[in-house]
Design a protein around this motif. Structure first.
Motif, PDB file in Angstrom:
ATOM      1  N   THR A 294       0.826  -1.210   0.000  1.00 60.19           N
ATOM      2  CA  THR A 294       0.000   0.000   0.000  1.00 60.19           C
ATOM      3  C   THR A 294       0.859   1.259   0.000  1.00 60.19           C
ATOM      4  OG1 THR A 294      -1.794  -1.153   1.120  1.00 60.19           O
ATOM      5  CG2 THR A 294      -1.826   1.251   1.215  1.00 60.19           C
ATOM      6  N   GLY A 295       1.865   1.297   0.846  1.00 57.36           N
ATOM      7  CA  GLY A 295       2.745   2.468   0.901  1.00 57.36           C
ATOM      8  C   GLY A 295       3.460   2.706  -0.414  1.00 57.36           C
ATOM      9  N   GLN A 296       3.975   1.649  -1.010  1.00 56.75           N
ATOM     10  CA  GLN A 296       4.669   1.784  -2.296  1.00 56.75           C
ATOM     11  C   GLN A 296       3.708   2.203  -3.404  1.00 56.75           C
ATOM     12  OE1 GLN A 296       7.988   1.676  -3.125  1.00 56.75           O
ATOM     13  NE2 GLN A 296       8.230   1.735  -0.912  1.00 56.75           N
ATOM     14  N   MET A 297       2.483   1.675  -3.359  1.00 57.24           N
ATOM     15  CA  MET A 297       1.509   2.037  -4.375  1.00 57.24           C
ATOM     16  C   MET A 297       1.127   3.510  -4.247  1.00 57.24           C
ATOM     17  SD  MET A 297      -2.099   0.294  -5.545  1.00 57.24           S
ATOM     18  CE  MET A 297      -2.826   0.389  -3.929  1.00 57.24           C
ATOM     19  N   LEU A 298       0.983   4.001  -3.028  1.00 57.74           N
ATOM     20  CA  LEU A 298       0.667   5.418  -2.838  1.00 57.74           C
ATOM     21  C   LEU A 298       1.796   6.305  -3.354  1.00 57.74           C
ATOM     22  CD1 LEU A 298      -1.065   5.381   0.650  1.00 57.74           C
ATOM     23  CD2 LEU A 298      -2.129   5.768  -1.578  1.00 57.74           C
ATOM     24  N   GLN A 299       3.041   5.929  -3.067  1.00 58.20           N
ATOM     25  CA  GLN A 299       4.183   6.690  -3.573  1.00 58.20           C
ATOM     26  C   GLN A 299       4.215   6.656  -5.104  1.00 58.20           C
ATOM     27  OE1 GLN A 299       6.579   8.524  -1.926  1.00 58.20           O
ATOM     28  NE2 GLN A 299       5.287   8.264  -0.129  1.00 58.20           N
ATOM     29  N   PHE A 300       3.949   5.493  -5.671  1.00 57.99           N
ATOM     30  CA  PHE A 300       3.907   5.343  -7.125  1.00 57.99           C
ATOM     31  C   PHE A 300       2.833   6.261  -7.718  1.00 57.99           C
ATOM     32  CE2 PHE A 300       2.478   3.340 -11.058  1.00 57.99           C
ATOM     33  CZ  PHE A 300       3.677   3.032 -11.688  1.00 57.99           C
TER      34      PHE A 300
END
Length: 120
Positions: free
Chosen positions: A94-100
């Motif tokens: 989730t965190g990586q997807m938000l940053q992406f």
């Protein structure tokens, strides 16, 4: 950049500076860290220098259409390489997807800036 006048022109200029600030600050911080001895790969140094240069050129309004498109490319490359949400554990996804997605939004802003730039 002669996009509109008055409040609209001011908003475009402010937006251009805010978009460029991301590149200027990120690039400068990584270069500064490298100068202070933080181990940094040659690829990261080159990418950081490119970010700093593109950010400064966008603030200056130089060849804005093409410079903003270069920024789009840099942001998309960074998003794919730095935030591969599809390849991380579920707890980090989730965190990586938000940053992406934030990177995609930034790319969209640069794409709009390119589209609004005057044709010469």
């Amino acid at each position: 950049m002669a996009s509109g006048s008055g409040a609209q022109g001011g908003a475009v200029t402010l937006g251009r500076w805010l978009l460029a600030a991301v590149f200027i600050v990120a690039g400068a911080l990584r270069l500064w860290a490298a100068l202070r001895g933080v181990p940094t790969s040659d690829t990261t140094l080159a990418f950081s220098l490119a970010q700093l240069l593109v950010g400064v050129l966008i603030v200056a309004g130089w060849q804005l259409r093409w410079t903003a498109l270069a920024a789009v490319a840099l942001v998309l490359i960074d998003a794919v390489l730095s935030h591969p949400f599809w390849a991380v554990r579920a707890s980090a996804r989730t965190g990586q997807m938000l940053q992406f997605l934030q990177q995609l939004g930034l790319a969209g802003g640069f794409l709009l800036l390119s589209a609004m730039a005057p044709r010469r």
